[in-house]
Design a protein around this motif. Sequence first.
Motif, PDB file in Angstrom:
ATOM      1  N   SER A   1     -27.158 -91.618 -46.192  1.00  0.00           N
ATOM      2  CA  SER A   1     -28.569 -91.292 -45.955  1.00  0.00           C
ATOM      3  C   SER A   1     -29.354 -91.310 -47.255  1.00  0.00           C
ATOM      4  N   PHE A   2     -28.754 -90.799 -48.330  1.00  0.00           N
ATOM      5  CA  PHE A   2     -29.416 -90.812 -49.640  1.00  0.00           C
ATOM      6  C   PHE A   2     -29.637 -92.246 -50.120  1.00  0.00           C
ATOM      7  N   LEU A   3     -28.585 -93.084 -50.011  1.00  0.00           N
ATOM      8  CA  LEU A   3     -28.712 -94.480 -50.435  1.00  0.00           C
ATOM      9  C   LEU A   3     -29.767 -95.218 -49.605  1.00  0.00           C
ATOM     10  N   TYR A   4     -29.778 -94.948 -48.306  1.00  0.00           N
ATOM     11  CA  TYR A   4     -30.758 -95.588 -47.437  1.00  0.00           C
ATOM     12  C   TYR A   4     -32.177 -95.115 -47.745  1.00  0.00           C
ATOM     13  N   ASP A   5     -32.326 -93.827 -47.981  1.00  0.00           N
ATOM     14  CA  ASP A   5     -33.638 -93.232 -48.215  1.00  0.00           C
ATOM     15  C   ASP A   5     -34.260 -93.735 -49.511  1.00  0.00           C
ATOM     16  N   TYR A   6     -33.441 -93.890 -50.571  1.00  0.00           N
ATOM     17  CA  TYR A   6     -33.967 -94.190 -51.901  1.00  0.00           C
ATOM     18  C   TYR A   6     -33.747 -95.638 -52.345  1.00  0.00           C
ATOM     19  N   TYR A   7     -32.736 -96.324 -51.802  1.00  0.00           N
ATOM     20  CA  TYR A   7     -32.428 -97.674 -52.278  1.00  0.00           C
ATOM     21  C   TYR A   7     -32.461 -98.730 -51.169  1.00  0.00           C
ATOM     22  N   GLY A   8     -32.574 -98.314 -49.926  1.00  0.00           N
ATOM     23  CA  GLY A   8     -32.696 -99.265 -48.841  1.00  0.00           C
ATOM     24  C   GLY A   8     -31.387 -99.534 -48.119  1.00  0.00           C
ATOM     25  N   TYR A   9     -31.516-100.206 -47.003  1.00  0.00           N
ATOM     26  CA  TYR A   9     -30.379-100.463 -46.109  1.00  0.00           C
ATOM     27  C   TYR A   9     -29.321-101.346 -46.760  1.00  0.00           C
ATOM     28  N   HIS A  10     -29.743-102.378 -47.476  1.00  0.00           N
ATOM     29  CA  HIS A  10     -28.797-103.335 -48.047  1.00  0.00           C
ATOM     30  C   HIS A  10     -27.864-102.676 -49.054  1.00  0.00           C
ATOM     31  N   ILE A  11     -28.420-101.883 -49.962  1.00  0.00           N
ATOM     32  CA  ILE A  11     -27.594-101.201 -50.970  1.00  0.00           C
ATOM     33  C   ILE A  11     -26.623-100.240 -50.292  1.00  0.00           C
ATOM     34  N   CYS A  12     -27.097 -99.551 -49.263  1.00  0.00           N
ATOM     35  CA  CYS A  12     -26.238 -98.614 -48.533  1.00  0.00           C
ATOM     36  C   CYS A  12     -25.046 -99.338 -47.913  1.00  0.00           C
ATOM     37  N   ILE A  13     -25.301-100.473 -47.276  1.00  0.00           N
ATOM     38  CA  ILE A  13     -24.227-101.223 -46.627  1.00  0.00           C
ATOM     39  C   ILE A  13     -23.271-101.817 -47.656  1.00  0.00           C
ATOM     40  N   PHE A  14     -23.797-102.353 -48.751  1.00  0.00           N
ATOM     41  CA  PHE A  14     -22.943-102.933 -49.782  1.00  0.00           C
ATOM     42  C   PHE A  14     -21.993-101.879 -50.374  1.00  0.00           C
ATOM     43  N   PHE A  15     -22.496-100.664 -50.564  1.00  0.00           N
ATOM     44  CA  PHE A  15     -21.656 -99.603 -51.116  1.00  0.00           C
ATOM     45  C   PHE A  15     -20.529 -99.249 -50.142  1.00  0.00           C
TER      46      PHE A  15
ATOM     47  N   GLY B   1     -39.555 -83.916 -37.414  1.00  0.00           N
ATOM     48  CA  GLY B   1     -40.208 -84.018 -38.708  1.00  0.00           C
ATOM     49  C   GLY B   1     -39.295 -83.790 -39.888  1.00  0.00           C
ATOM     50  N   ILE B   2     -37.996 -83.921 -39.688  1.00  0.00           N
ATOM     51  CA  ILE B   2     -37.016 -83.703 -40.760  1.00  0.00           C
ATOM     52  C   ILE B   2     -36.727 -85.028 -41.450  1.00  0.00           C
ATOM     53  N   SER B   3     -36.689 -85.051 -42.774  1.00  0.00           N
ATOM     54  CA  SER B   3     -36.497 -86.273 -43.545  1.00  0.00           C
ATOM     55  C   SER B   3     -35.067 -86.783 -43.403  1.00  0.00           C
ATOM     56  N   PRO B   4     -34.842 -88.090 -43.657  1.00  0.00           N
ATOM     57  CA  PRO B   4     -33.473 -88.625 -43.599  1.00  0.00           C
ATOM     58  C   PRO B   4     -32.507 -87.923 -44.551  1.00  0.00           C
ATOM     59  N   THR B   5     -32.974 -87.559 -45.748  1.00  0.00           N
ATOM     60  CA  THR B   5     -32.085 -86.887 -46.699  1.00  0.00           C
ATOM     61  C   THR B   5     -31.655 -85.518 -46.174  1.00  0.00           C
ATOM     62  N   MET B   6     -32.601 -84.752 -45.612  1.00  0.00           N
ATOM     63  CA  MET B   6     -32.247 -83.442 -45.052  1.00  0.00           C
ATOM     64  C   MET B   6     -31.371 -83.601 -43.827  1.00  0.00           C
ATOM     65  N   THR B   7     -31.607 -84.650 -43.032  1.00  0.00           N
ATOM     66  CA  THR B   7     -30.745 -84.924 -41.876  1.00  0.00           C
ATOM     67  C   THR B   7     -29.318 -85.191 -42.337  1.00  0.00           C
ATOM     68  N   GLY B   8     -29.169 -85.995 -43.404  1.00  0.00           N
ATOM     69  CA  GLY B   8     -27.847 -86.243 -43.964  1.00  0.00           C
ATOM     70  C   GLY B   8     -27.188 -84.967 -44.457  1.00  0.00           C
ATOM     71  N   ALA B   9     -27.994 -84.066 -45.046  1.00  0.00           N
ATOM     72  CA  ALA B   9     -27.451 -82.791 -45.516  1.00  0.00           C
ATOM     73  C   ALA B   9     -26.944 -81.947 -44.341  1.00  0.00           C
ATOM     74  N   LEU B  10     -27.674 -81.950 -43.226  1.00  0.00           N
ATOM     75  CA  LEU B  10     -27.238 -81.209 -42.045  1.00  0.00           C
ATOM     76  C   LEU B  10     -25.931 -81.764 -41.493  1.00  0.00           C
ATOM     77  N   LEU B  11     -25.838 -83.083 -41.409  1.00  0.00           N
ATOM     78  CA  LEU B  11     -24.607 -83.694 -40.909  1.00  0.00           C
ATOM     79  C   LEU B  11     -23.442 -83.438 -41.866  1.00  0.00           C
ATOM     80  N   SER B  12     -23.723 -83.445 -43.153  1.00  0.00           N
ATOM     81  CA  SER B  12     -22.668 -83.172 -44.128  1.00  0.00           C
ATOM     82  C   SER B  12     -22.217 -81.717 -44.059  1.00  0.00           C
ATOM     83  N   PHE B  13     -23.146 -80.812 -43.760  1.00  0.00           N
ATOM     84  CA  PHE B  13     -22.769 -79.413 -43.600  1.00  0.00           C
ATOM     85  C   PHE B  13     -21.845 -79.237 -42.400  1.00  0.00           C
TER      86      PHE B  13
END
Length: 393
Positions: A144-158, A236-248
Amino acid sequence: MNYYIIILMNTILITTITGIKPVVSLYAYSLGLSPQEISMIIASSAIFPALLALLIGKWVDQIGTRLMVIIGNIMYLIALLLSIMFPSFFIFLIQLAMVGVASTCLMLALQKRIGNLGGDIDRVVANYSLFGSLGAMIGPIMSSFLYDYYGYHICIFFNMLLIAIALCSEVGMRNLDKENLQKTVESQQANLQSSESIWILMQNRDIRNAIIIGGLIFSYRELFTVYFPLLAGNMGISPTMTGALLSFSGLAMLVIRFTQASLVRSFGRMRILTWSLLVTSMIYLVTPFFPWIVVLFVLVGILGAGLGLAQPLSTAALLEGTLPERHGEVLGVQMMINRVSQFAIPVIFGGLGGLLGVSAIFWGSGLVLTAFGYITRPLPVPVDKPKNQRQHL
């Protein structure tokens, strides 16, 4: 050393699965796809594994785990590459269908390896699942962090890089499949039995309940990682906070497994399995009513604890209750139930979600889980009356 490599590959698998699926749903949504279309995409990740899980389980028993792990990793890499090159509704359908089949190959092969290690099966499976929980904690927030800040392509490549590491680890691993390549007459006969034999095995109530609960828990864990980001977005929750919830939720899975042994001794394996299913159903029912971050952290934490207990306990029950040469097959039945429910829920509730919102998917899922929790409830154990007990008129 092989045990640690198995754990590494499972951790990478869970990290990528829990990270990629919510990102794919968010990316598809950003491209203008409707909730109904996203439901069809999610269903595609389940329909082919639902049809092939039992067959894949038999293949794992017959040709060994090494080939299935290599095939699964290569298929996974190709699937991720597709959506980068040709992002569209039909490509997402193909992509998640391939991801579903690939992850089925990998999960069944790795679980069979764990069952073949011997020793205390509850402890071995708990440690194996513990690092899977670590992956479930890292995956969503990382992707979610990679997608939020660097885009879908970087997230998938990682994520592709992580899968490539798993593939290289398998190639350099000592072969564990000699017993599969040099079968005894006895194990050959077991593998050549008709498909009816597995259903006869399921007449054992504990085995049947472990298969049903394990299959449902696996599928609803994955469904939560896919649909919760959509629900959170509506809140209204951001993707980064959503990722934090799922990680919790993944962190709760990890922590609860430290108490697993004592809980099994106190309450019994099957009783804990049923209560985990009921707890999961309650979380699905009430989550749409609480759009506040603090409350959501509590709810996803409870959900993670319930899932964290059910996953290793159902696997341990199946590995302990069946012959080693049947492990792949019986785990394949569990995976089949997993994928059938993954396919059925989006199809049944996806249209309803388009009319009433994503919340309807959570309510419908909670009702289904509650029904199966009642079906799989432990039956009372009959107690013989003492001989000297008298009936009074």
